[in-house]
Design a protein around this motif. Sequence first.
Motif, mmCIF file in Angstrom:
data_model
loop_
_atom_site.group_PDB
_atom_site.id
_atom_site.type_symbol
_atom_site.label_atom_id
_atom_site.label_comp_id
_atom_site.label_asym_id
_atom_site.label_seq_id
_atom_site.Cartn_x
_atom_site.Cartn_y
_atom_site.Cartn_z
ATOM 1 N N ARG A 236 0.835 -1.198 0.000
ATOM 2 C CA ARG A 236 0.000 0.000 0.000
ATOM 3 C C ARG A 236 0.874 1.254 0.000
ATOM 4 N NH1 ARG A 236 -2.502 -4.397 0.088
ATOM 5 N NH2 ARG A 236 -4.604 -4.579 0.961
ATOM 6 N N THR A 245 -6.475 -2.405 -4.336
ATOM 7 C CA THR A 245 -6.630 -3.227 -3.132
ATOM 8 C C THR A 245 -7.481 -2.570 -2.049
ATOM 9 O OG1 THR A 245 -4.510 -2.293 -2.435
ATOM 10 C CG2 THR A 245 -4.456 -4.487 -3.434
ATOM 11 N N GLU A 248 -9.852 -4.644 0.162
ATOM 12 C CA GLU A 248 -9.267 -5.520 1.174
ATOM 13 C C GLU A 248 -9.081 -4.755 2.486
ATOM 14 O OE1 GLU A 248 -5.683 -7.295 -0.274
ATOM 15 O OE2 GLU A 248 -6.550 -7.723 -2.242
#
Length: 261
Positions: A236, A245, A248
Amino acid sequence: MGKPHQKTIVFITGAFVHHSCWNEWKTYFESNGYHTIAPPWPHKSASAESLRNSHPNKDIAGNRLAALTDYYDKIVRQFPEKPILIGHSIGGLMVQLLLQRGLGVAGVAIHSVPPQGIMTFKFSFLKAGWGPLGFFTSVRNSFLMSFKQWKYAFSNGMDCDVQKEAYYQFAIPESKLIVRDTITKAAKVNFENPHAPLLLTSGSDDNTIPASLNYSNYQKYKNSNSITDYKEFKGRNHFVLGQPTWKEDADYILDWLSKLP
């Protein structure tokens, strides 16, 4: 107290980006039963393009951290029940400051700017932060991150076309003073004070707020005797809210909220 899914979530935007960065997050949490709002900062309610075209913007340049925290304080107090506070970057710092005031039922600080007294000399942090601090430039003018700066500070590691799209969708002018305020008493947290449950998240690839800085922030709460959790996500960067993402991260936060007492 009602169950977490019956609560309101107040999303608190960080610096340099438009509040529409929360749009997909709002949709996700609303689909899971929450009511959500993502109020723009003062003088930032226009579109990202309009705000960029307004640069240098003296109204934005005048924003200060203490006044901004009070601004969100008033928003949060309008709800009949304490909401959940979720903030990114400086928004994560404001989550911590508002929890100090007893204003949230729970808080999530995503890649948070740390409170006063927590520093790192990691090169990426210094490089990413130098421009926004605006030393040797007038604080009466706003700061607008260049695309080159955006690629390093926010969207590093992503495809160039995706980085460019994100820049034009979200990048806006910022106050140099509010960035400087993050190392002053306006950002002071008494870490030993009891507080509502708090989750701090970080990213392994974040150049602006290195994961080690978020972990140091987390460790400061060890004597608070309050629920304080930490999670580092691999891959990240600081554009975590818009990375592929993102869901998530949102799933993890939703699960964390659902397990609170």
